[in-house]
Scaffold this motif. Sequence first.
Motif, PDB file in Angstrom:
ATOM      1  N   TYR A 118       0.847  -1.189   0.000  1.00 19.35           N
ATOM      2  CA  TYR A 118       0.000   0.000   0.000  1.00 19.35           C
ATOM      3  C   TYR A 118       0.884   1.241   0.000  1.00 19.35           C
ATOM      4  O   TYR A 118       1.939   1.259   0.627  1.00 19.35           O
ATOM      5  N   LYS A 119       0.454   2.244  -0.718  1.00 15.69           N
ATOM      6  CA  LYS A 119       1.174   3.508  -0.696  1.00 15.69           C
ATOM      7  C   LYS A 119       0.179   4.657  -0.700  1.00 15.69           C
ATOM      8  O   LYS A 119      -0.979   4.497  -1.108  1.00 15.69           O
ATOM      9  N   GLU A 120       0.628   5.793  -0.217  1.00 15.04           N
ATOM     10  CA  GLU A 120      -0.228   6.959  -0.148  1.00 15.04           C
ATOM     11  C   GLU A 120      -0.030   7.846  -1.372  1.00 15.04           C
ATOM     12  O   GLU A 120       1.109   8.076  -1.800  1.00 15.04           O
ATOM     13  N   VAL A 121      -1.148   8.304  -1.930  1.00 13.30           N
ATOM     14  CA  VAL A 121      -1.110   9.238  -3.055  1.00 13.30           C
ATOM     15  C   VAL A 121      -2.034  10.399  -2.724  1.00 13.30           C
ATOM     16  O   VAL A 121      -2.860  10.330  -1.797  1.00 13.30           O
ATOM     17  N   LYS A 122      -1.896  11.470  -3.459  1.00 14.03           N
ATOM     18  CA  LYS A 122      -2.774  12.612  -3.242  1.00 14.03           C
ATOM     19  C   LYS A 122      -4.206  12.232  -3.615  1.00 14.03           C
ATOM     20  O   LYS A 122      -4.465  11.729  -4.708  1.00 14.03           O
ATOM     21  N   THR A 123      -5.126  12.493  -2.708  1.00 11.95           N
ATOM     22  CA  THR A 123      -6.525  12.123  -2.928  1.00 11.95           C
ATOM     23  C   THR A 123      -7.089  12.785  -4.176  1.00 11.95           C
ATOM     24  O   THR A 123      -7.915  12.194  -4.886  1.00 11.95           O
ATOM     25  N   VAL A 124      -6.626  13.977  -4.490  1.00 11.21           N
ATOM     26  CA  VAL A 124      -7.156  14.710  -5.635  1.00 11.21           C
ATOM     27  C   VAL A 124      -6.895  13.975  -6.941  1.00 11.21           C
ATOM     28  O   VAL A 124      -7.600  14.176  -7.938  1.00 11.21           O
ATOM     29  N   THR A 125      -5.883  13.094  -6.958  1.00  8.11           N
ATOM     30  CA  THR A 125      -5.584  12.337  -8.178  1.00  8.11           C
ATOM     31  C   THR A 125      -6.564  11.194  -8.396  1.00  8.11           C
ATOM     32  O   THR A 125      -6.512  10.527  -9.428  1.00  8.11           O
ATOM     33  N   SER A 128     -13.239  10.849  -9.376  1.00  4.12           N
ATOM     34  CA  SER A 128     -14.090  10.004 -10.201  1.00  4.12           C
ATOM     35  C   SER A 128     -15.434  10.696 -10.377  1.00  4.12           C
ATOM     36  O   SER A 128     -16.085  11.081  -9.392  1.00  4.12           O
ATOM     37  N   ALA A 129     -15.867  10.854 -11.620  1.00  9.41           N
ATOM     38  CA  ALA A 129     -17.153  11.500 -11.934  1.00  9.41           C
ATOM     39  C   ALA A 129     -17.229  12.891 -11.323  1.00  9.41           C
ATOM     40  O   ALA A 129     -18.282  13.326 -10.845  1.00  9.41           O
ATOM     41  N   GLY A 130     -16.097  13.577 -11.301  1.00 11.96           N
ATOM     42  CA  GLY A 130     -16.079  14.942 -10.805  1.00 11.96           C
ATOM     43  C   GLY A 130     -16.080  15.074  -9.307  1.00 11.96           C
ATOM     44  O   GLY A 130     -16.096  16.196  -8.780  1.00 11.96           O
ATOM     45  N   GLU A 131     -16.053  13.970  -8.556  1.00 13.34           N
ATOM     46  CA  GLU A 131     -16.085  14.032  -7.109  1.00 13.34           C
ATOM     47  C   GLU A 131     -14.747  13.560  -6.537  1.00 13.34           C
ATOM     48  O   GLU A 131     -14.169  12.592  -7.008  1.00 13.34           O
ATOM     49  N   ILE A 132     -14.288  14.258  -5.524  1.00 13.36           N
ATOM     50  CA  ILE A 132     -13.049  13.876  -4.844  1.00 13.36           C
ATOM     51  C   ILE A 132     -13.414  12.983  -3.661  1.00 13.36           C
ATOM     52  O   ILE A 132     -14.167  13.403  -2.769  1.00 13.36           O
ATOM     53  N   PRO A 133     -12.930  11.724  -3.625  1.00 10.58           N
ATOM     54  CA  PRO A 133     -13.273  10.833  -2.509  1.00 10.58           C
ATOM     55  C   PRO A 133     -12.639  11.305  -1.205  1.00 10.58           C
ATOM     56  O   PRO A 133     -11.704  12.101  -1.200  1.00 10.58           O
ATOM     57  N   LYS A 134     -13.169  10.797  -0.122  1.00 11.02           N
ATOM     58  CA  LYS A 134     -12.625  11.125   1.178  1.00 11.02           C
ATOM     59  C   LYS A 134     -11.318  10.372   1.388  1.00 11.02           C
ATOM     60  O   LYS A 134     -11.244   9.168   1.187  1.00 11.02           O
ATOM     61  N   GLY A 135     -10.286  11.090   1.775  1.00  9.16           N
ATOM     62  CA  GLY A 135      -8.984  10.461   1.959  1.00  9.16           C
ATOM     63  C   GLY A 135      -8.944   9.526   3.149  1.00  9.16           C
ATOM     64  O   GLY A 135      -9.553   9.799   4.186  1.00  9.16           O
ATOM     65  N   ASN A 136      -8.241   8.405   3.012  1.00  9.51           N
ATOM     66  CA  ASN A 136      -8.094   7.446   4.113  1.00  9.51           C
ATOM     67  C   ASN A 136      -6.634   7.286   4.510  1.00  9.51           C
ATOM     68  O   ASN A 136      -6.248   6.280   5.096  1.00  9.51           O
ATOM     69  N   GLY A 137      -5.809   8.291   4.175  1.00 13.90           N
ATOM     70  CA  GLY A 137      -4.385   8.213   4.482  1.00 13.90           C
ATOM     71  C   GLY A 137      -4.050   8.865   5.803  1.00 13.90           C
ATOM     72  O   GLY A 137      -4.905   9.047   6.683  1.00 13.90           O
ATOM     73  N   SER A 138      -2.793   9.239   5.954  1.00 10.02           N
ATOM     74  CA  SER A 138      -2.327   9.835   7.200  1.00 10.02           C
ATOM     75  C   SER A 138      -2.917  11.222   7.427  1.00 10.02           C
ATOM     76  O   SER A 138      -2.910  11.716   8.557  1.00 10.02           O
ATOM     77  N   ASP A 139      -3.401  11.851   6.350  1.00  7.73           N
ATOM     78  CA  ASP A 139      -4.164  13.092   6.497  1.00  7.73           C
ATOM     79  C   ASP A 139      -5.210  13.124   5.384  1.00  7.73           C
ATOM     80  O   ASP A 139      -5.136  12.354   4.416  1.00  7.73           O
ATOM     81  N   THR A 141      -5.767  14.743   2.825  1.00  8.62           N
ATOM     82  CA  THR A 141      -5.354  14.986   1.438  1.00  8.62           C
ATOM     83  C   THR A 141      -4.712  13.767   0.796  1.00  8.62           C
ATOM     84  O   THR A 141      -4.389  13.787  -0.382  1.00  8.62           O
ATOM     85  N   LEU A 142      -4.518  12.708   1.593  1.00 12.06           N
ATOM     86  CA  LEU A 142      -3.844  11.514   1.086  1.00 12.06           C
ATOM     87  C   LEU A 142      -4.774  10.307   1.180  1.00 12.06           C
ATOM     88  O   LEU A 142      -5.630  10.220   2.062  1.00 12.06           O
ATOM     89  N   SER A 143      -4.584   9.377   0.251  1.00  9.30           N
ATOM     90  CA  SER A 143      -5.354   8.136   0.243  1.00  9.30           C
ATOM     91  C   SER A 143      -4.418   6.955   0.022  1.00  9.30           C
ATOM     92  O   SER A 143      -3.411   7.065  -0.692  1.00  9.30           O
ATOM     93  N   LYS A 144      -4.753   5.825   0.644  1.00  9.56           N
ATOM     94  CA  LYS A 144      -3.971   4.600   0.470  1.00  9.56           C
ATOM     95  C   LYS A 144      -4.530   3.805  -0.704  1.00  9.56           C
ATOM     96  O   LYS A 144      -5.742   3.622  -0.820  1.00  9.56           O
ATOM     97  N   ILE A 145      -3.630   3.325  -1.559  1.00 10.26           N
ATOM     98  CA  ILE A 145      -4.040   2.490  -2.687  1.00 10.26           C
ATOM     99  C   ILE A 145      -3.208   1.214  -2.682  1.00 10.26           C
ATOM    100  O   ILE A 145      -2.104   1.175  -2.146  1.00 10.26           O
ATOM    101  N   ARG A 146      -3.786   0.154  -3.270  1.00  9.01           N
ATOM    102  CA  ARG A 146      -3.084  -1.121  -3.383  1.00  9.01           C
ATOM    103  C   ARG A 146      -2.174  -1.093  -4.603  1.00  9.01           C
ATOM    104  O   ARG A 146      -2.593  -0.711  -5.699  1.00  9.01           O
ATOM    105  N   VAL A 147      -0.928  -1.501  -4.424  1.00  4.68           N
ATOM    106  CA  VAL A 147       0.026  -1.612  -5.528  1.00  4.68           C
ATOM    107  C   VAL A 147       0.815  -2.895  -5.331  1.00  4.68           C
ATOM    108  O   VAL A 147       0.840  -3.478  -4.250  1.00  4.68           O
ATOM    109  N   CYS A 148       1.471  -3.332  -6.380  1.00  2.00           N
ATOM    110  CA  CYS A 148       2.366  -4.480  -6.263  1.00  2.00           C
ATOM    111  C   CYS A 148       3.687  -4.023  -5.650  1.00  2.00           C
ATOM    112  O   CYS A 148       4.227  -2.977  -6.017  1.00  2.00           O
TER     113      CYS A 148
END
Length: 402
Positions: A118-125, A128-139, A141-148
């Motif tokens: 898992y790594k954190e990326v900017k939530t704004v990236t 989807s459909a013009g809506e910014i999801p709620k970030g689940n990262g350390s703050d 503005t950040l979100s965790k995503i699954r990566v290899c």
Amino acid sequence: MRILFTVILLIPIGVLGQLGIKTKQHSAQNNQAYELYSLNHYQNVNHTAGGSVNYTYGAGSSNNINNYDMQYPPLHHGSGGRPQPYPGQPNSGSLVVVDKTVKFLNETRSKMASGVCYKEVKTVTLVSAGEIPKGNGSDPTLSKIRVCCDGYERNVHNFLQCDPICKNDCINGICVAPDVCVCYPDHVRNYAGYCLPTCPIGCGNGVCQDDGSCLCKPGYELDHFSKKFCAPVCSNGCRNGNCTAPEVCECSNGFELSDHGSCDPKCDNCENGKCIEPGVCTCLSGYQRKNDKCEPICTKECKNGFCAAPDICGCNPGWVLDASATNCVAHCDQPCLNGFCSGNNVCSCHTGYIQDEVNPNLCRPHCPGGCPNGFCTSPNYCICKAGFVKSGVKGRTQCTPV
């Protein structure tokens, strides 16, 4: 959101070989137990024309995956210890023989790391459909995503699965971690890291005997550990390398083949030193590491020269060592008359002398007032010509007629 991951299997006899899973036919005398399954026991399974199987992933979606990822139910025995169809199912339908290679694959893959990080990326990236999801990262503005993870890549059949990468093809084995290959049963790893079949399947660089042993060809010998394959022989031992053929040594990274046939560590700019390991050079006695090389040490300064060896000076062009062997003095091919050699074939005059305009190695005496009717024979000293005499005043350089 949780994703339902269900694996359901239907394999007729003979499909294993078509799907790339190694199977082995056994004689009737072999009393080894085999797994027998009734295929009528499975549900929600469809066969494709090519022999692959459709598996259910989540809400009714299907995906074709290779038999490489299949899992099998546990072994079941009836009375007398003989394999039986899976309990609670009809005794009709085709049966599957699961050999030790398939079991090895299942057991090995069940112990492998998922390779998912898992790594954190900017939530704004992740808009989807013009809506910014709620970030689940350390703050927020950040979100965790699954990566290899590093050394893993996404499985082409299941995008939620990450498979390890082995740069060299993992032939006759399975890649269980980045650049880590585990050999199939009845195979053994050779010195080069490749999986070779063993007797009775085969014997690399040798011939299988009736007793199951391996007889090596000339130039080869049984390896000292498994005694199951024939390795080439290098008489020098091929230390820090791999003997790839009889008397052919291929050095490992960081080593190079020496004149006497061994693999020695490799270092850049290790003249006047000893390379003790790859990239590590130790200077010999009387030398020091300077400017990325081993330079000699001279306890005394080498004037007009350089330190050529421990406490030995070398001179610049046009200079030669004096008797002390530490100072470099200028050298002139011709002697300097009334002067001294001050550089490479450069004469400098003593006081009271000037350089001759024609002969640069000759310094003539200088009389500042000149010598009318005479000759300047030494600094500020004239000798009169015949018929002339010096004036009676002491110290005068004029020559007057007699």
